[in-house]
Design a protein around this motif. Structure first.
Motif, mmCIF file in Angstrom:
data_model
loop_
_atom_site.group_PDB
_atom_site.id
_atom_site.type_symbol
_atom_site.label_atom_id
_atom_site.label_comp_id
_atom_site.label_asym_id
_atom_site.label_seq_id
_atom_site.Cartn_x
_atom_site.Cartn_y
_atom_site.Cartn_z
ATOM 1 N N ALA A 15 0.842 -1.199 0.000
ATOM 2 C CA ALA A 15 0.000 0.000 0.000
ATOM 3 C C ALA A 15 0.876 1.247 0.000
ATOM 4 C CB ALA A 15 -0.890 0.003 1.233
ATOM 5 N N PRO A 16 0.371 2.320 -0.606
ATOM 6 C CA PRO A 16 1.116 3.590 -0.558
ATOM 7 C C PRO A 16 1.351 4.019 0.893
ATOM 8 C CG PRO A 16 -0.743 3.729 -2.075
ATOM 9 C CD PRO A 16 -0.878 2.440 -1.343
ATOM 10 N N ALA A 74 -13.756 5.780 4.903
ATOM 11 C CA ALA A 74 -13.996 7.209 4.676
ATOM 12 C C ALA A 74 -12.883 7.877 3.874
ATOM 13 C CB ALA A 74 -14.159 7.930 6.021
ATOM 14 N N HIS A 75 -11.735 7.238 3.767
ATOM 15 C CA HIS A 75 -10.581 7.848 3.118
ATOM 16 C C HIS A 75 -10.573 7.528 1.620
ATOM 17 C CE1 HIS A 75 -6.315 8.595 2.194
ATOM 18 N NE2 HIS A 75 -6.366 9.436 3.214
ATOM 19 N N PHE A 76 -10.572 8.560 0.799
ATOM 20 C CA PHE A 76 -10.599 8.392 -0.657
ATOM 21 C C PHE A 76 -9.416 7.551 -1.147
ATOM 22 C CE2 PHE A 76 -9.178 9.722 -4.871
ATOM 23 C CZ PHE A 76 -10.284 9.361 -5.621
ATOM 24 N N LYS A 80 -9.628 4.158 -3.363
ATOM 25 C CA LYS A 80 -8.956 4.114 -4.668
ATOM 26 C C LYS A 80 -7.989 2.931 -4.728
ATOM 27 C CE LYS A 80 -6.273 6.991 -7.791
ATOM 28 N NZ LYS A 80 -4.863 7.298 -7.790
ATOM 29 N N PHE A 81 -7.210 2.720 -3.673
ATOM 30 C CA PHE A 81 -6.256 1.618 -3.635
ATOM 31 C C PHE A 81 -6.978 0.263 -3.706
ATOM 32 C CE2 PHE A 81 -3.681 -1.504 -1.304
ATOM 33 C CZ PHE A 81 -2.567 -1.529 -2.130
ATOM 34 N N ILE A 82 -8.070 0.107 -2.955
ATOM 35 C CA ILE A 82 -8.834 -1.152 -2.973
ATOM 36 C C ILE A 82 -9.380 -1.408 -4.382
ATOM 37 C CG2 ILE A 82 -10.894 -2.355 -2.113
ATOM 38 C CD1 ILE A 82 -10.435 -0.811 0.552
ATOM 39 N N ASN A 83 -9.947 -0.377 -4.995
ATOM 40 C CA ASN A 83 -10.485 -0.541 -6.356
ATOM 41 C C ASN A 83 -9.402 -0.972 -7.345
ATOM 42 O OD1 ASN A 83 -13.176 0.071 -5.775
ATOM 43 N ND2 ASN A 83 -12.875 2.266 -6.087
ATOM 44 N N GLU A 84 -8.251 -0.332 -7.280
ATOM 45 C CA GLU A 84 -7.155 -0.663 -8.205
ATOM 46 C C GLU A 84 -6.642 -2.088 -7.971
ATOM 47 O OE1 GLU A 84 -4.380 2.487 -7.388
ATOM 48 O OE2 GLU A 84 -5.488 3.935 -8.632
ATOM 49 N N THR A 85 -6.469 -2.459 -6.701
ATOM 50 C CA THR A 85 -5.959 -3.792 -6.374
ATOM 51 C C THR A 85 -6.971 -4.865 -6.756
ATOM 52 O OG1 THR A 85 -4.688 -2.833 -4.550
ATOM 53 C CG2 THR A 85 -4.997 -5.228 -4.528
ATOM 54 N N ALA A 86 -8.236 -4.643 -6.420
ATOM 55 C CA ALA A 86 -9.288 -5.619 -6.751
ATOM 56 C C ALA A 86 -9.381 -5.801 -8.260
ATOM 57 C CB ALA A 86 -10.627 -5.171 -6.179
ATOM 58 N N LYS A 97 -17.242 4.795 -0.311
ATOM 59 C CA LYS A 97 -16.544 5.830 0.448
ATOM 60 C C LYS A 97 -17.582 6.484 1.349
ATOM 61 C CE LYS A 97 -14.124 10.187 0.292
ATOM 62 N NZ LYS A 97 -14.979 10.711 1.363
ATOM 63 N N SER A 98 -17.452 6.244 2.640
ATOM 64 C CA SER A 98 -18.425 6.770 3.588
ATOM 65 C C SER A 98 -17.869 6.690 5.000
ATOM 66 C CB SER A 98 -19.726 5.953 3.518
ATOM 67 O OG SER A 98 -20.642 6.362 4.514
#
Length: 179
Positions: A15-16, A74-76, A80-86, A97-98
């Protein structure tokens, strides 16, 4: 961080550094999934991953065959990281995101397993809102399990629906269910 078992066993995920996260350790994750494997067919359940951070727990469920996974953070940057990895692993993980508490207040969908890994420095009052909202809003299936990860210095045993807890190093998992 690595995926412990399943289709993507051994894959490392980096992760970043800028993400505000504390991923569940591999040892604690492996122990947790040993427990879950004995209770559920992981390819036949619905999972809600709250305070999902890097998506570490979601990836583990997906690697083991779970197809209905929702990750909330809640953290964008985390989303974003989960979407890219998935996407790169071709995993079916839906992200939202909530603020987790606002999400729990308005959600109506039930899940077999709800996993929550809030910041360890949360006051007990914040931790207590998680099971309160989950059970008040009937977000857990009848035979489902709410698992809250926290520090060994936090005691959640006094909360309604508490079943038991397991410790792994400095990590604790508290289990909640309909009793």
């Amino acid at each position: 961080m690595r995926i412990v078992s399943g289709k993507y066993k051994g894959r490392r995920i980096t992760a970043p550094k800028k993400l505000p996260v504390r991923p569940t350790t591999d040892m604690a994750k492996e122990s947790l999934f040993n427990i879950l494997n004995n209770q559920y067919y992981l390819d036949d359940i619905s999972v809600l991953d709250l305070f999902s951070g890097t998506g570490n727990i979601s990836y583990e469920f997906a690697s083991r065959g779970t197809e209905q996974i929702t990750a909330v953070d809640a953290h964008f940057g985390c989303i974003k990281f989960i979407n890219e990895t998935a996407e790169s692993f071709e995993m079916s993980i839906s992200t939202i995101k909530s603020d987790v508490f606002k999400f729990l207040e308005r959600s109506k969908q039930q899940h077999t397993i709800i996993f929550a890994d809030p910041p360890y420095d949360f006051p007990v009052e914040e931790f207590s809102k998680i099971p309160q909202l989950v059970f008040q809003n009937s977000l857990l299936e009848t035979d489902g399990l709410l698992i809250v990860e926290h520090s060994k210095h936090t005691d959640l045993s006094h909360l309604d629906h508490f079943s038991h807890s397991k410790g792994y190093g400095g990590n604790m998992f508290s289990f909640f269910k309909y009793i």
